[in-house]
Design a protein around this motif. Structure first.
Motif, PDB file in Angstrom:
ATOM      1  N   LYS A 168       0.838  -1.208   0.000  1.00  0.00           N
ATOM      2  CA  LYS A 168       0.000   0.000   0.000  1.00  0.00           C
ATOM      3  C   LYS A 168       0.869   1.253   0.000  1.00  0.00           C
ATOM      4  CE  LYS A 168      -3.135  -1.881   3.179  1.00  0.00           C
ATOM      5  NZ  LYS A 168      -4.009  -1.680   4.340  1.00  0.00           N
ATOM      6  N   ARG A 197       2.386   1.833  -3.467  1.00  0.00           N
ATOM      7  CA  ARG A 197       1.409   2.368  -4.414  1.00  0.00           C
ATOM      8  C   ARG A 197       1.146   3.845  -4.153  1.00  0.00           C
ATOM      9  NH1 ARG A 197      -1.589  -2.507  -3.437  1.00  0.00           N
ATOM     10  NH2 ARG A 197      -3.058  -1.299  -2.170  1.00  0.00           N
ATOM     11  N   ALA A 198       0.968   4.205  -2.889  1.00  0.00           N
ATOM     12  CA  ALA A 198       0.690   5.607  -2.551  1.00  0.00           C
ATOM     13  C   ALA A 198       1.884   6.492  -2.885  1.00  0.00           C
ATOM     14  CB  ALA A 198       0.322   5.728  -1.075  1.00  0.00           C
ATOM     15  N   THR A 199       3.105   5.988  -2.646  1.00  0.00           N
ATOM     16  CA  THR A 199       4.311   6.761  -2.939  1.00  0.00           C
ATOM     17  C   THR A 199       4.461   6.987  -4.429  1.00  0.00           C
ATOM     18  OG1 THR A 199       5.408   5.876  -0.971  1.00  0.00           O
ATOM     19  CG2 THR A 199       6.817   6.825  -2.675  1.00  0.00           C
ATOM     20  N   ALA A 223       2.160   7.044  -6.648  1.00  0.00           N
ATOM     21  CA  ALA A 223       1.091   7.922  -7.132  1.00  0.00           C
ATOM     22  C   ALA A 223       1.220   9.337  -6.602  1.00  0.00           C
ATOM     23  CB  ALA A 223      -0.267   7.350  -6.731  1.00  0.00           C
ATOM     24  N   GLY A 224       2.076   9.545  -5.585  1.00  0.00           N
ATOM     25  CA  GLY A 224       2.161  10.858  -4.949  1.00  0.00           C
ATOM     26  C   GLY A 224       0.855  11.241  -4.279  1.00  0.00           C
ATOM     27  N   ASP A 225       0.104  10.249  -3.787  1.00  0.00           N
ATOM     28  CA  ASP A 225      -1.218  10.442  -3.197  1.00  0.00           C
ATOM     29  C   ASP A 225      -1.064  10.780  -1.713  1.00  0.00           C
ATOM     30  OD1 ASP A 225      -3.757  10.189  -2.083  1.00  0.00           O
ATOM     31  OD2 ASP A 225      -4.341   8.575  -3.444  1.00  0.00           O
ATOM     32  N   ARG A 226      -1.167  12.067  -1.378  1.00  0.00           N
ATOM     33  CA  ARG A 226      -0.922  12.497   0.007  1.00  0.00           C
ATOM     34  C   ARG A 226      -1.938  11.907   0.970  1.00  0.00           C
ATOM     35  NH1 ARG A 226       2.201  17.719   0.742  1.00  0.00           N
ATOM     36  NH2 ARG A 226       3.333  17.947  -1.205  1.00  0.00           N
ATOM     37  N   ALA A 227      -3.206  11.848   0.552  1.00  0.00           N
ATOM     38  CA  ALA A 227      -4.233  11.300   1.439  1.00  0.00           C
ATOM     39  C   ALA A 227      -3.960   9.828   1.733  1.00  0.00           C
ATOM     40  CB  ALA A 227      -5.618  11.474   0.812  1.00  0.00           C
ATOM     41  N   ALA A 228      -3.601   9.075   0.693  1.00  0.00           N
ATOM     42  CA  ALA A 228      -3.301   7.654   0.892  1.00  0.00           C
ATOM     43  C   ALA A 228      -2.050   7.473   1.735  1.00  0.00           C
ATOM     44  CB  ALA A 228      -3.134   6.957  -0.460  1.00  0.00           C
ATOM     45  N   SER A 250      -0.976   9.488   4.040  1.00  0.00           N
ATOM     46  CA  SER A 250      -1.357   9.794   5.418  1.00  0.00           C
ATOM     47  C   SER A 250      -2.077   8.607   6.051  1.00  0.00           C
ATOM     48  CB  SER A 250      -2.240  11.036   5.439  1.00  0.00           C
ATOM     49  OG  SER A 250      -2.627  11.347   6.753  1.00  0.00           O
TER      50      SER A 250
END
Length: 390
Positions: free
Chosen positions: A162, A165-167, A169-174, A176
């Motif tokens: 997880k 994947r978040a890293t 995507a640069g997905d800050r919410a994920a 966090s």
């Protein structure tokens, strides 16, 4: 002498001097970084952020923590996100867990983890190394070092995926959300040890002090997060990089089977050639000029390990595998006051795993028709790597 070659890359510079997430770079990160370094030692990548490609420039930044601060995150990061006296106080605590004596005591447990995984590898057919060896080794060895139960291995592996994947995507919410999830695992392990005899590093941290007072829970969580998150991602990537290199360089593989005492130097050199950890951040505290570029206060700087460790001005042909280089030039574990405290543990783990792997196989080769899938920025190494063990 061995040479490890890559194709040249073309960089799209339409909107900034370079874009680390462009498809041209993602196709082959190291080739992309080599191409940028040939243009100059520093480049602007937009939004008040600069990337340093040159070795000499990186050394000057790493040796000047007062101007180039490690305090780059909104979240508590101990000790790597601190500077000055605060960093020194916490670093004194952390360094006690990576002494020669402690690591010697841990080696049998490390070897047991490595031997179990190597014995389970299928022989004579294609094996996806990241999922069958690299990631399980990182998960299992983290639990072994911290004294965590085997039941936590699978949740850690799921968490690590997880986080990757978040890293990517640069997905800050994920990011966090996965940070909160991981902190929950740590707090559960701390709670299980309160009032119990100390038997492992997790329990020992509950009794540590800094600046004459007991560490607070949030400080312990930050310390453990710093150790374990780095372990889960970087060790897995390192295992893939070293295994892939050995499969493609049978003469190095044979040399290390004959003389395993070279494994530490060899893994350091292989990780210099193809770094598993791409970059780290700094924040400019006082206007400063780097390679003729004036960086303003609060500018963000990325030291791109995957470039500086391949700088031709220091290493000549960066793809040439050599064991006679000056170890001080290799920045795979950093440099200066923020040098990675876990470097001795990482070297031990890689040495032991590859002693077991080389000792338990006669040959490691690329699997026919199975191209490796490189990891995407900001991760290094491989997303998929298929090899055969005989």
């Amino acid at each position: 002498m061995v040479r490890h070659r890559r194709e040249e890359a073309t960089i799209d510079t339409a909107h900034a001097e370079w874009d680390p997430r462009s498809e041209a770079v993602q196709a082959d990160q190291v080739a992309g970084y080599d191409a940028m370094r040939a243009r100059g030692p520093i480049a602007y990548d937009g939004d008040r952020s600069w990337t340093v490609f040159g070795h000499a420039e990186a050394v000057r930044i790493l040796d000047d923590p007062a101007t180039f601060s490690n305090a780059v995150s909104r979240h508590l990061q101990i000790p790597n996100g601190l500077d000055g006296e605060r960093h020194r106080a916490y670093r004194a605590v952390v360094d006690r867990y990576f002494t020669v004596e402690r690591l010697a005591a841990f080696e049998p447990a490390c070897r047991a983890v490595a031997a179990e995984l190597v014995a389970a590898l299928p022989r004579g057919r294609a094996v996806e190394v990241m999922s069958a060896l690299a990631e399980p080794f990182a998960d299992n060895i983290t639990c072994a070092f911290m004294g965590w139960p085997d039941a936590l291995r699978a949740p850690l592996r799921a968490w690590a995926e997880k986080n990757r994947r978040a890293t990517r995507a640069g997905d800050r919410a994920a990011l966090s959300a996965v940070a909160v999830e991981f902190d929950g695992h740590i707090r559960a392990q701390l709670d299980a040890r309160r009032g119990e005899p100390v038997t492992d590093p997790t329990g020992e941290l509950l009794h540590e002090t800094a600046d004459g007072r007991p560490l607070r829970d949030e400080e312990i969580v930050s310390i453990v997060r710093n150790w374990t998150v780095g372990e889960l991602s970087t060790i897995a990537a390192s295992v893939g990089v070293v295994a892939g290199f050995l499969a493609n360089h049978p003469e190095v593989q044979d040399r290390l089977r004959t003389d395993p005492s070279l494994l530490v130097a060899a893994s350091d050199e292989i990780l210099r050639i193809d770094p598993p950890f791409v970059a780290s951040r700094r924040r400019v505290t006082a206007e400063h000029r780097v390679a003729g570029c004036l960086l303003p206060v609060d500018a963000r700087v990325q030291v791109l390990w995957a470039s500086v460790n391949r700088d031709e001005a220091v290493f000549g042909d960066p793809d040439e595998f050599r064991l006679d280089r000056d170890p001080a030039d290799n920045l795979v574990y950093g440099r200066g006051v923020h040098y990675c405290p876990g470097a001795p543990l990482a070297r031990l783990e890689l040495r032991v795993l590859f002693e077991e792997l080389l000792g338990g196989t006669a040959r490691i080769t690329p699997a026919d028709g199975r191209a490796a899938v490189p990891a995407r920025y900001p991760n290094g190494g491989f997303a998929e790597l298929t090899l055969q063990f005989d």
